[in-house]
Design a protein around this motif. Structure first.
Motif, short mmCIF file in Angstrom:
data_model
loop_
_atom_site.label_atom_id
_atom_site.label_comp_id
_atom_site.label_asym_id
_atom_site.label_seq_id
_atom_site.Cartn_x
_atom_site.Cartn_y
_atom_site.Cartn_z
N ALA A 171 0.83 -1.21 0.00
CA ALA A 171 0.00 0.00 0.00
C ALA A 171 0.86 1.26 0.00
CB ALA A 171 -0.94 0.00 1.19
N LEU A 172 2.02 1.21 0.65
CA LEU A 172 2.91 2.37 0.66
C LEU A 172 3.40 2.69 -0.75
CD1 LEU A 172 5.01 1.73 3.88
CD2 LEU A 172 3.21 3.43 3.53
N GLU A 173 3.72 1.65 -1.50
CA GLU A 173 4.16 1.85 -2.89
C GLU A 173 3.04 2.45 -3.72
OE1 GLU A 173 5.24 -2.03 -4.22
OE2 GLU A 173 6.97 -2.16 -2.89
N LEU A 174 1.82 2.01 -3.47
CA LEU A 174 0.68 2.50 -4.24
C LEU A 174 0.38 3.96 -3.93
CD1 LEU A 174 -1.75 -0.54 -3.98
CD2 LEU A 174 -0.38 0.16 -5.94
N ARG A 175 0.58 4.36 -2.69
CA ARG A 175 0.29 5.75 -2.31
C ARG A 175 1.25 6.74 -2.97
NH1 ARG A 175 -1.28 3.14 2.64
NH2 ARG A 175 -3.51 3.49 2.93
N GLU A 176 2.41 6.25 -3.42
CA GLU A 176 3.38 7.11 -4.09
C GLU A 176 3.02 7.35 -5.55
OE1 GLU A 176 7.07 5.13 -3.51
OE2 GLU A 176 7.17 5.60 -1.38
N LYS A 177 2.12 6.54 -6.10
CA LYS A 177 1.75 6.65 -7.51
C LYS A 177 0.69 7.74 -7.70
CE LYS A 177 2.70 1.83 -8.61
NZ LYS A 177 3.73 1.98 -9.60
N THR A 178 0.65 8.26 -8.92
CA THR A 178 -0.37 9.26 -9.25
C THR A 178 -1.69 8.56 -9.55
OG1 THR A 178 0.09 9.21 -11.62
CG2 THR A 178 1.39 10.75 -10.26
N LEU A 179 -2.73 9.35 -9.65
CA LEU A 179 -4.06 8.81 -9.93
C LEU A 179 -4.10 8.11 -11.29
CD1 LEU A 179 -6.79 8.63 -8.56
CD2 LEU A 179 -7.42 10.75 -9.67
N ASP A 180 -3.43 8.69 -12.28
CA ASP A 180 -3.39 8.07 -13.62
C ASP A 180 -2.65 6.74 -13.58
OD1 ASP A 180 -4.84 10.09 -14.81
OD2 ASP A 180 -3.05 11.26 -15.32
N GLU A 181 -1.55 6.69 -12.84
CA GLU A 181 -0.80 5.44 -12.73
C GLU A 181 -1.63 4.36 -12.03
OE1 GLU A 181 3.81 7.03 -12.41
OE2 GLU A 181 2.60 6.93 -10.58
N LEU A 182 -2.39 4.76 -11.03
CA LEU A 182 -3.26 3.80 -10.33
C LEU A 182 -4.35 3.27 -11.26
CD1 LEU A 182 -3.67 5.54 -6.86
CD2 LEU A 182 -2.41 3.45 -7.34
N ASN A 183 -4.91 4.15 -12.08
CA ASN A 183 -5.94 3.70 -13.02
C ASN A 183 -5.37 2.74 -14.05
OD1 ASN A 183 -8.16 5.02 -11.90
ND2 ASN A 183 -7.65 6.92 -12.94
N VAL A 193 -5.55 -1.34 -4.78
CA VAL A 193 -5.45 -0.23 -5.73
C VAL A 193 -6.71 0.63 -5.67
CG1 VAL A 193 -5.34 0.36 -8.18
CG2 VAL A 193 -3.85 -1.41 -7.27
N LYS A 194 -7.87 0.00 -5.61
CA LYS A 194 -9.12 0.76 -5.55
C LYS A 194 -9.21 1.57 -4.26
CE LYS A 194 -12.90 -1.15 -7.24
NZ LYS A 194 -13.98 -2.15 -7.48
N THR A 195 -8.74 1.00 -3.16
CA THR A 195 -8.78 1.72 -1.88
C THR A 195 -7.90 2.96 -1.92
OG1 THR A 195 -9.22 -0.33 -0.67
CG2 THR A 195 -8.32 1.51 0.60
N VAL A 196 -6.67 2.80 -2.41
CA VAL A 196 -5.75 3.94 -2.47
C VAL A 196 -6.27 4.97 -3.46
CG1 VAL A 196 -3.41 4.64 -3.10
CG2 VAL A 196 -3.77 2.59 -1.73
N ARG A 197 -6.81 4.51 -4.58
CA ARG A 197 -7.37 5.43 -5.58
C ARG A 197 -8.52 6.24 -4.98
NH1 ARG A 197 -10.91 3.17 -10.34
NH2 ARG A 197 -12.18 2.94 -8.50
#
Length: 66
Positions: free
Chosen positions: A3-15, A53-57
């Motif tokens: 989750a820490l790695e995911l929080r560093e990503k932008t919204l576009d990267e998460l999508n 991913v959905k949670t962080v997004r």
């Protein structure tokens, strides 16, 4: 996936990541239904990754609206 790695990503990267995980989920389900998937635990791991991913997004989208 962390989750820490995911929080560093932008919204576009998460999508983009969510789209690729859903494609992978489709392929895994297809392999499972045709009995070609030997490692059935991958279905659960993929499902949990999608949820992360959905949670962080959703957290990031919520931050924008505040």
């Amino acid at each position: 996936m962390n989750a820490l790695e995911l929080r560093e990503k932008t919204l576009d990267e998460l999508n983009e990541l969510l789209f690729s995980l859903r494609e992978e989920q489709f392929k895994l389900r297809l392999q499972h239904s045709t009995e070609q998937l030997g490692q059935t635990h991958l279905l659960g791991l993929n499902k949990k990754d999608i949820a992360r991913v959905k949670t962080v997004r959703d957290e990031k989208v919520g931050d924008r609206s505040s």
